[in-house]
Motif scaffolding. Structure first.
Motif, short mmCIF file in Angstrom:
data_model
loop_
_atom_site.label_atom_id
_atom_site.label_comp_id
_atom_site.label_asym_id
_atom_site.label_seq_id
_atom_site.Cartn_x
_atom_site.Cartn_y
_atom_site.Cartn_z
N ILE A 1 -4.28 13.72 -7.30
CA ILE A 1 -3.96 14.30 -5.99
C ILE A 1 -5.11 15.18 -5.45
N PRO A 2 -6.30 14.62 -5.24
CA PRO A 2 -7.36 15.41 -4.62
C PRO A 2 -7.10 15.63 -3.14
N ARG A 3 -7.31 16.85 -2.65
CA ARG A 3 -7.14 17.17 -1.24
C ARG A 3 -8.27 18.11 -0.82
N VAL A 4 -9.02 17.74 0.20
CA VAL A 4 -10.15 18.54 0.66
C VAL A 4 -9.68 19.47 1.78
N SER A 5 -10.12 20.73 1.74
CA SER A 5 -9.79 21.66 2.82
C SER A 5 -10.42 21.16 4.11
N PRO A 6 -9.76 21.35 5.24
CA PRO A 6 -10.27 20.84 6.52
C PRO A 6 -11.66 21.36 6.89
N ASP A 7 -12.06 22.54 6.35
CA ASP A 7 -13.42 23.01 6.63
C ASP A 7 -14.46 22.36 5.73
N ALA B 1 0.83 -1.20 0.00
CA ALA B 1 0.00 0.00 0.00
C ALA B 1 0.87 1.26 0.00
N ALA B 2 0.33 2.33 -0.61
CA ALA B 2 1.03 3.62 -0.69
C ALA B 2 -0.01 4.73 -0.80
N PHE B 3 0.46 5.98 -0.92
CA PHE B 3 -0.40 7.17 -1.09
C PHE B 3 -1.57 7.16 -0.10
N PRO B 4 -1.28 7.30 1.20
CA PRO B 4 -2.31 7.13 2.23
C PRO B 4 -3.18 8.36 2.44
N SER B 5 -4.35 8.12 3.02
CA SER B 5 -5.22 9.18 3.52
C SER B 5 -5.87 8.69 4.80
N TRP B 6 -5.69 9.43 5.88
CA TRP B 6 -6.25 9.07 7.17
C TRP B 6 -7.73 9.42 7.24
N HIS B 7 -8.50 8.51 7.80
CA HIS B 7 -9.87 8.86 8.18
C HIS B 7 -9.78 9.76 9.41
N PRO B 8 -10.66 10.78 9.53
CA PRO B 8 -10.53 11.71 10.67
C PRO B 8 -10.63 11.04 12.03
N SER B 9 -11.23 9.87 12.12
CA SER B 9 -11.31 9.15 13.39
C SER B 9 -9.96 8.56 13.80
N GLY B 10 -9.03 8.43 12.85
CA GLY B 10 -7.77 7.77 13.11
C GLY B 10 -7.84 6.26 13.07
N LYS B 11 -9.05 5.72 12.87
CA LYS B 11 -9.23 4.27 12.89
C LYS B 11 -8.86 3.63 11.56
N TYR B 12 -9.03 4.37 10.47
CA TYR B 12 -8.80 3.80 9.14
C TYR B 12 -7.79 4.64 8.36
N ILE B 13 -7.12 3.96 7.44
CA ILE B 13 -6.29 4.64 6.44
C ILE B 13 -6.64 4.04 5.09
N ALA B 14 -7.02 4.90 4.15
CA ALA B 14 -7.21 4.46 2.77
C ALA B 14 -5.87 4.56 2.05
N TYR C 1 -12.77 10.62 -1.65
CA TYR C 1 -12.49 11.12 -3.00
C TYR C 1 -11.32 10.33 -3.57
N PHE C 2 -11.33 10.13 -4.87
CA PHE C 2 -10.25 9.38 -5.50
C PHE C 2 -10.24 9.66 -7.00
N CYS C 3 -9.24 9.16 -7.69
CA CYS C 3 -9.12 9.33 -9.14
C CYS C 3 -9.27 7.96 -9.81
N SER C 4 -9.97 7.95 -10.95
CA SER C 4 -10.27 6.69 -11.61
C SER C 4 -10.19 6.86 -13.12
N PHE D 1 -9.95 11.08 2.16
CA PHE D 1 -11.17 11.16 2.96
C PHE D 1 -11.61 12.61 3.13
N SER D 2 -12.92 12.81 3.17
CA SER D 2 -13.46 14.12 3.50
C SER D 2 -13.24 14.39 4.98
N PRO D 3 -13.21 15.66 5.41
CA PRO D 3 -12.95 15.97 6.82
C PRO D 3 -13.97 15.37 7.79
N ASP D 4 -15.22 15.15 7.33
CA ASP D 4 -16.21 14.52 8.20
C ASP D 4 -16.18 13.00 8.12
#
Length: 490
Positions: free
Chosen positions: A346-352, A219-232, A295-298, A287-290
């Motif tokens: 490289i999608p990145r959502v603003s924290p708000d 696995a590579a190019f991670p994104s944390w879920h805001p809960s900290g429980k998951y990583i995509a 979000y991903f690229c396909s 992951f979205s902030p909530d």
């Protein structure tokens, strides 16, 4: 008596020296000073390091007066470098937060004093995250014998090592990521000599084998879920090709890619069917902030490497159920590659949660190789999208990151010379409009003329990485990887 005369002579010489630096018979010009970096008209945070710069034209002396609503700072230079005292600068910015500063530059060139047109710098009310974590590597596309991940204190010029090749020789290190800009939950990836994924969570650091079940790569190019429980993560099979003709030096090819979900508590890797299709390339999860969407690229899978310049990625999202740890079946396409003729990455959502920043290029998934790549922004409140013109340049503009308050972004760009990537910071207002970016300040404004490494994968952090470099190296070298179990597909 003799000692008193010596002191008196020293004082006279000091006064004469200072007086000799004062401009005389000044000739005014309506032109801004030609300087590097270019700070004219930029917006900065109040907690940024001094904006040191060089004045072109080979000046013998430079006098710079920086004025604000509350006070002023005078800098007298004996060469072309304007070096602002750090403590004085920090107090000055704190006193003038929310205001603008005026820089008046007067230079002695060929025996004549020239007063340039004053330029202004605005100080935003909102601060920037205190640290910036990035990777330095040589721009030759192949060699990782000398590289590393470093963290910069943005209010000073202090740089610390997270991990580098002096500690782990022959190892490629990349894909560092934090949960909510906080390195208390951190992941980074190692390849080659000491391969594995370093996971730091809840004060525990371990190495995991981030490959399980039918995964064809780690696995590579991670994104944390805001809960900290998951990583995509995305799972990629990446190769490079080097062009014998044309203006492009190289292209990175994603021969195959899927998206997986890692449960940090159970060490389980789930491989969702809807994100690991054989007829699609899925990559760059975010992951979205909530935590309710990913979000991903396909892209349609094409024959590689023959079709490298025909693969184009759409920007998509799927719902996510945090309680079940499952993705929904319905895919929402936000930007269609078929409609735009472009490729998103490289999608990145603003924290708000208001804005989605992504990179757009003619083809492929790795925009740092594409000189036409630009930064786009989508307003998620109405799905309007637009090019972030102030952030873009004729060279490759690629990796980017948001500060935790959604008011600052950092972009990796090759605009300086077309070869080396460097980091540019910009303020983004409530409408998603970015202002003129400024180059990451350096103590010596001539730094970039001798630094032979690129900057990429910048990530803002609210505090420094707590894990010491030797701890990461010891775990990578000596600790067996924690096995990861293949979970069910959904």
């Amino acid at each position: 008596m003799r000692l008193s005369l010596i002191y008196f002579a020293i004082i006279l010489l000091s006064v004469a020296s200072c007086t000799g630096r004062e401009p005389r018979d000044v000739v005014a010009t309506d032109s801004y000073p030609e300087m590097f970096p270019d700070y004219e008209g930029v917006t900065i945070p109040a907690n940024i390091a001094p904006l040191n710069f060089r004045v072109a034209g080979g000046p013998e002396k430079v006098v710079t007066m920086i004025s604000g609503e509350k006070g002023s700072v005078k800098v007298v230079s004996s060469d072309d470098r304007v070096l602002i005292p750090a403590r004085q600068w920090q107090r000055f910015l704190a006193d003038n937060t929310g205001e603008s500063l005026q820089f008046e530059v007067t230079a002695l060139i060929d025996g004549r004093w020239i007063a340039y047109r004053p330029f202004r710098v605005s100080i935003a009310v909102e601060p920037i995250d205190g640290y910036l974590v990035y990777r330095n590597l040589m721009p030759g596309f192949q060699n990782w014998n000398r590289m590393g991940i470093y963290q910069r204190n943005l209010s000073s010029f202090n740089v610390g090592t997270v991990i580098d090749s002096r500690l782990l020789a022959g190892t490629c290190m990349n894909c560092h990521s934090f949960a909510g800009n906080n390195p208390d939950n951190m992941v980074l990836h190692l390849r080659e000599s000491y391969g594995g994924t370093i996971l730091h969570r809840n004060g525990v650091t371990e190495k995991i084998n981030a490959r399980a079940g039918k995964m064809f790569a780690a696995a590579a190019f991670p994104s944390w879920h805001p809960s900290g429980k998951y990583i995509a993560f995305s799972v990629n099979r990446v190769n490079q090709i080097f062009h014998a003709t044309g203006t492009r030096r190289a292209t990175a090819l994603d021969l195959k890619s899927d998206i997986v979900l890692y449960d940090t508590g159970s060490h389980e890797m789930k491989i969702p069917d809807q994100l690991s299709r054989s007829d699609r390339f899925e990559t760059f999860p975010c992951f979205s902030p909530d935590g309710k969407r990913l979000y991903f690229c396909s892209a349609d899978s094409v024959c590689m490497p023959a079709g490298f310049d025909t693969v184009r990625y759409s920007l998509c999202s799927v719902p996510f159920d945090t309680e079940k740890g499952e993705f929904g079946a319905e895919t929402d396409t936000l930007v269609s590659s078929a409609a735009t003729g472009k490729s998103c990455s490289i999608p990145r959502v603003s924290p708000d949660g208001n804005f989605l920043m992504f990179t757009v290029s003619d083809y492929g998934a790795f925009p740092s190789y594409n000189p036409e790549s630009d930064i786009w922004i989508m307003d998620l409140r109405n799905r309007n999208r637009f090019t972030a013109d102030s952030l873009n340049s004729p060279a490759a503009d690629s990796w980017h990151s948001w500060s935790s308050n959604s008011r600052w972004v950092v972009v990796s760009s090759r605009r300086m010379d077309g070869l080396y990537s460097n980091l540019y910071i910009a303020y983004v207002d409530n409408n998603g409009i970015a202002r003129k970016p400024f180059l990451l300040p350096q103590k010596d404004p001539g730094f970039h003329s001798s630094f032979l490494y690129s900057f990429n994968v910048p990530e803002f952090a609210v505090k420094p990485v707590q894990v010491k470099p030797y701890q990461i190296a010891r775990i990578a070298r000596r600790t067996p990887s924690v096995p990861v179990q293949a979970g069910s597909s959904h």
